[in-house]
Each structure stands twice: as C-alpha cells, then as structure tokens.
Design a protein around this motif. Sequence first.
Motif, short mmCIF file in Angstrom:
data_model
loop_
_atom_site.label_atom_id
_atom_site.label_comp_id
_atom_site.label_asym_id
_atom_site.label_seq_id
_atom_site.Cartn_x
_atom_site.Cartn_y
_atom_site.Cartn_z
N ALA A 176 0.89 -1.20 0.07
CA ALA A 176 0.00 0.01 0.04
C ALA A 176 1.03 1.27 0.03
O ALA A 176 1.99 1.15 0.61
CB ALA A 176 -0.79 -0.10 1.14
N PRO A 177 0.38 2.49 -0.39
CA PRO A 177 1.14 3.57 -0.39
C PRO A 177 1.52 4.04 0.94
O PRO A 177 0.58 3.54 1.84
CB PRO A 177 0.00 4.64 -1.19
N GLY A 178 2.51 4.67 0.97
CA GLY A 178 3.20 5.25 2.30
C GLY A 178 4.28 4.32 2.84
O GLY A 178 4.77 3.46 2.26
N ALA A 179 4.85 5.41 4.00
CA ALA A 179 6.26 4.65 4.58
C ALA A 179 5.72 4.24 5.95
O ALA A 179 4.82 4.67 6.53
CB ALA A 179 7.12 5.89 4.55
N VAL A 180 6.80 3.37 6.54
CA VAL A 180 6.58 2.62 7.90
C VAL A 180 7.78 3.11 8.66
O VAL A 180 8.98 3.00 8.19
CB VAL A 180 6.67 1.05 7.53
N ASP A 181 7.36 3.30 9.65
CA ASP A 181 8.59 3.60 10.84
C ASP A 181 8.59 2.04 11.53
O ASP A 181 7.96 1.64 12.46
CB ASP A 181 8.01 4.35 11.83
N VAL A 182 9.68 1.24 11.01
CA VAL A 182 9.82 -0.02 11.06
C VAL A 182 9.90 -0.49 12.84
O VAL A 182 9.27 -1.12 13.31
CB VAL A 182 10.87 -0.85 10.53
N GLY A 183 10.91 0.40 13.35
CA GLY A 183 11.29 0.27 14.73
C GLY A 183 9.99 0.69 15.53
O GLY A 183 9.70 -0.08 16.46
N ALA A 184 9.06 1.58 15.28
CA ALA A 184 7.82 1.98 16.09
C ALA A 184 6.97 0.98 15.67
O ALA A 184 6.05 0.49 16.55
CB ALA A 184 7.47 3.23 15.48
N ALA A 185 6.87 0.46 14.66
CA ALA A 185 5.67 -0.67 14.33
C ALA A 185 6.01 -2.37 15.20
O ALA A 185 5.04 -2.65 15.12
CB ALA A 185 5.69 -0.84 12.94
N LEU A 186 7.31 -2.39 15.15
CA LEU A 186 7.79 -3.68 16.04
C LEU A 186 7.65 -3.45 17.63
O LEU A 186 8.21 -4.46 18.16
CB LEU A 186 8.68 -4.25 15.33
N ALA A 187 7.75 -2.21 18.04
CA ALA A 187 8.20 -1.80 19.31
C ALA A 187 7.37 -2.61 20.33
O ALA A 187 6.23 -2.52 20.35
CB ALA A 187 8.39 -0.37 19.66
N GLY A 188 8.05 -2.97 21.50
CA GLY A 188 7.36 -3.39 22.72
C GLY A 188 6.76 -4.89 22.86
O GLY A 188 6.13 -5.30 23.68
#
Length: 212
Positions: free
Chosen positions: A88-100
């Motif tokens: 899908a369009p857009g960027a991902v903050d990978v660290g924030a998406a997998l955090a915790g």
Amino acid sequence: MSGELRVRRSEVVATLVVVLLAAVAVFALWPRDSDTSAPPAGTMEQVQVSDADLAAPRAAAGSVPCPGPTGAAPAGPLAGVTAPCLGAPGAVDVGAALAGRPALVNVWASWCVPCREELPALAEYAARPGAVPVLTVDTRDDPRAALSLLAELQIRLPSVIDADGVLRAALHVPPALPASYVVRADGSVARVDPPTPFRTADEVAAAVERLS
C-alpha cells in the motif's frame, strides 16, 4: 640421455594430467546460476518504482497494508528506520511498528526460490492464534515482481521495501536469502541460525519461541 628424456617426458605428462583433473574438479564445484538463493546478475540493486506504477500490482495482490506504530518506544537496531510499504502507499517506521513486543522479520526477494517455498509457511504461522506479528522485507528486487509473486501464492503478509538498503544494513543481512530475525520486546534482534528456510509453520513457531 634418452632414458632421462623419457623420464622427464613422463613427469611432464603426469603433471599435465594432475592439472587437468584439478581444473575439472574446480569447474564441477563452481557455483552455478541455479543457486537461486543468491541474486542473479543485474539484480544487486533495488529497482525504484513509483506508487502509480505499483497501483495495479498492489490491487492484484490484495493491497495489504503495513503496520502502524504500537505506541511503545522503539529501541535496538531498527529504531528510526523507515521503509516504503510494499502492499500500500506510504512509509513505515519499522522500529515503531515492532516496538514493545516480539515480532518476526523475514527478508526475501521474488528471484529467490527458497523464499518462494518459505512464504506459505510464514503465512500459515502468522494466521495462527497467538502468533507474533510477521513483517517481511523485500530487498534487491523489483517491487512489481514481488507483488506478482505474492498474488500468485495468495500470500497476504505485510511487507516493506528495502529501497535504500538501510534495513539490510541494520540487520546485517547476508548475501543469500531468505534470512529471518526475531525482534524481541526490548528491540534487540536475533537472527535465525542456521539460516535454513522454514518448511512448516511449526518450524517458524519453534524458532520464534527459542529466540524471543
């Protein structure tokens, strides 16, 4: 003298035979193009494709969105790493998406035959109750080919594009693919080693449990 000459000729012939046999052995053991866990010539660099050019392949693959931030503070080697979403369009903050929380990151490419064989096992694992999130990373590839493969295999896993090699560098990904990593809740990362492609969802679950 003639006897010495015959001996020398025999030594030369024997030496040539040894050299020839050695050359044949080297040729037999030399890596072939069929080793499709390594990138073929001309695919060492990521192909840059616009969102407009990816619209049709994304639709065919099911337009799989990428995860957003979990709300926890990112840490470890993936903190601050962003990447374009493949599905899908857009960027991902990978660290924030997998955090915790624990997660599994799988690095793959459409040209990689073992990756093709492994993706269904990853999808089956991700669909299980209690499975950790699975994020796949398409690297050194043409995103259109990657989406075509996902559509063909009917794989609906969130995936990001390693457009500039930052994810590959952060994870120290080896040249041969696939490569899988367990990201722990504290942000530390453990590579699945030996890097044998997963054949079943049970193998994925066992690796995640062992390294989490």
